[in-house]
Design an enzyme around this catalytic site. Structure first.
Site, PDB file in Angstrom:
ATOM      1  CG  ASP A  80      -4.910   2.555  13.024  1.00 46.66           C
ATOM      2  OD1 ASP A  80      -5.136   2.734  14.231  1.00 46.66           O
ATOM      3  OD2 ASP A  80      -4.313   1.562  12.582  1.00 46.66           O
ATOM      4  CB  SER A 102      -5.288  -7.234   8.877  1.00 46.91           C
ATOM      5  OG  SER A 102      -4.878  -5.911   9.132  1.00 46.91           O
ATOM      6  NE  ARG A 112      -1.859   2.933  13.736  1.00 44.36           N
ATOM      7  CZ  ARG A 112      -1.030   1.915  13.678  1.00 44.36           C
ATOM      8  NH1 ARG A 112       0.167   1.991  14.249  1.00 44.36           N
ATOM      9  NH2 ARG A 112      -1.356   0.801  13.065  1.00 44.36           N
ATOM     10  CG  ASP A 150      -2.021  -1.050   1.101  1.00 43.05           C
ATOM     11  OD1 ASP A 150      -2.133  -1.673   0.037  1.00 43.05           O
ATOM     12  OD2 ASP A 150      -2.752  -1.251   2.081  1.00 43.05           O
TER      13      ASP A 150
END
Length: 491
Positions: free
Chosen positions: A215, A267, A186, A105
């Site tokens: 996120d 994931s 994050r 990605d």
């Protein structure tokens, strides 16, 4: 001759910018051959525009070849107009800092940003304990994707000290189980991105979060709080790419090497605090996780047949030592991950409510964190009174919700953190735990600030507590219940 003098001048500028660069430890690189543009899929007109932007920036280390190209073509007028057949820009940006992992990605996002925003791309990678394998080869990957600069920062100690430990001290747990592993990581990454954007003179930041997850909110709320002037680009909410196959086709079209690592069926997100697993068979809450899915912990059935005892030293609600050995925050957590992992500690399987409205099923491994949460809460049983624990626990729910929702830099969380820091000033001492086949049990706790008094709690008679006083206390404490009963009986 004029071209040679121009190149010489640029080289002097290039060397001077290196000498004055304050980020000695950052990994910097630029394209070294003009003919490599074909490999990156960059049009010459785009390259010239990027080169001029580079040469005018006083914050970032310019690419030598970019600056040379700008000098050689400075007699040509550069405009933002679109040539026939070229894709119009969505918006003109100068430089974008991209949260970069090196996966498919983010590798695709680099050329996509350049193509759609006409900007330079500075890739940023934060080391929050995801493992050395995740960091291998990032420079080459970023370069092949067309990034001008790669910045790697080690945030492990900051992550544990300034984000994990405050949550631990607060007792923040989301929806009874989740120890906030991704939620805490994050904001520290996003904060570093804002810092890097300032250092390199970027006017925008970008991330690879999907439009369905939490996120995206966590990143962008941090950006808003720390620098509201930055533009935010979220490709997954803009581009036509809908999945992995589309991304691979885009990469091939732009001659971007596709990562050859085997695609995991899950994931995953890993950092020093935890490892999360989502997707594939886990999307059905009725399915039991596969045994080979776990990576940080052994199956409790395969754990040692003998228990292991571990002593955690705590000062003001924050762990400082393991088995009497004082360690830095990141080192302490790493050691407990290893200890807890070999005993199958910290596996959590839950269905949670995402911030964006949907439910999701996730499996988490948090071996060291589970040990630490148990230790801190047990020590508080000695040092905090009943009313304080009740208030603290009620605030912990809101604290966890704010962290989960990405509101780390919200004044409310910061104010609550000040309360947590003050209320746990006396939570100092040590706790001994027994680890055995997936379970953590407490075998001892002690504190110089303990409110527990053996001479009061003992069943033997004592001078401080007179058992006869209990009769009057009970009559007054139950007075309202007696009055209600009398009323119902007509007395």
């Amino acid at each position: 001759m004029a071209q040679a003098q121009a190149i010489s001048s640029v080289n002097l500028l290039f060397r001077g910018s290196i000498k004055s660069s304050p980020r000695i430890q950052d990994k910097l690189f630029c394209s070294k051959k003009l003919d490599s543009l074909q490999e990156l899929g960059v049009k010459a007109s785009e390259f010239n525009g990027l080169a001029i932007a580079h040469s005018r920036s006083s914050f970032a280390l310019p690419c030598a070849n970019h600056a040379i190209q700008a000098v050689l073509t400075n007699d040509k007028e550069t405009t933002s107009s679109t040539a026939v057949g070229e894709k119009p820009l969505r918006k003109k940006l100068n430089k974008v800092v991209l949260a970069y992992s090196g996966g498919l990605d983010t590798s695709v996002i680099v050329p996509w940003l350049r193509e759609n925003y006409g900007c330079e791309v500075v890739c940023f990678t934060a080391d929050v304990g995801q493992g050395i394998k995740e960091l291998d080869g990032l420079e080459a990957k970023a370069k092949a994707s067309g990034a001008c600069q790669l910045v790697v920062k080690d945030l492990k100690e900051e992550f544990v000290k300034d984000y994990i430990f405050p949550c631990l001290r607060a007792g923040a747990i989301y929806e009874r189980k989740y120890l906030l592993g991704t939620s805490m990581a994050r904001p520290v990454i996003a904060k570093a991105m804002v810092d890097v954007a300032r250092e390199v003179g970027a006017d925008a930041v970008s991330h690879g979060c999907t439009g369905k997850g939490n996120d995206q909110v966590r990143f962008e709320l941090t950006f808003f709080a720390l620098n509201p002037e930055l533009s935010v680009v979220a490709p997954w909410r803009e581009w036509e790419i809908t999945g992995r196959e589309d991304a691979i086709e885009y990469a091939k079209k732009h001659t971007i090497p596709v990562p050859v690592t085997k695609k995991s069926i899950y994931s995953r997100d890993r950092n020093l605090w935890h490892l999360s697993h989502e997707g594939d068979i886990l999307e059905d809450p009725a399915n039991e996780p596969m045994k080979d899915m776990y990576m940080m912990s052994v199956d409790p059935q395969d754990a040692p047949d003998q228990p292991e005892y571990v002593n955690i030293g705590i000062v003001s609600g924050v762990p400082v030592s393991v088995n009497g050995k004082e360690l830095s925050p990141a080192t302490l957590l790493s050691e407990l991950n290893e200890i807890g992992g070999r005993h199958g500690i910290g596996r959590i399987d839950m269905v949670e409510n995402r911030l964006v409205g949907m439910k999701s099923r996730g499996v988490y491994e948090t071996p060291g964190g589970t040990i630490l949460f148990t230790a801190v809460q047990e020590l508080e049983s000695l040092t905090l009174d009943r009313e304080t624990i009740q208030v603290k626990d009620s605030l912990a729910l809101k604290y966890a919700e704010l962290v989960y929702a990405g509101r780390w830099f919200d004044p409310l969380r910061e104010s609550m953190d000040a309360f947590m820091e003050n209320i746990t000033k006396t939570t100092t001492g040590s706790v001994t735990l027994k680890l055995y086949k997936g379970s953590v049990s407490v075998t001892g706790r002690q504190s110089p600030h303990s409110l527990y008094r053996q001479d009061i709690s003992s069943f033997e008679s004592g001078d401080i507590y007179n058992q006869a006083d209990a009769a009057g206390f009970i009559r007054l404490y139950g007075l309202l219940m007696r009055v209600r009963a009398m009323l119902e009986k007509g007395l």
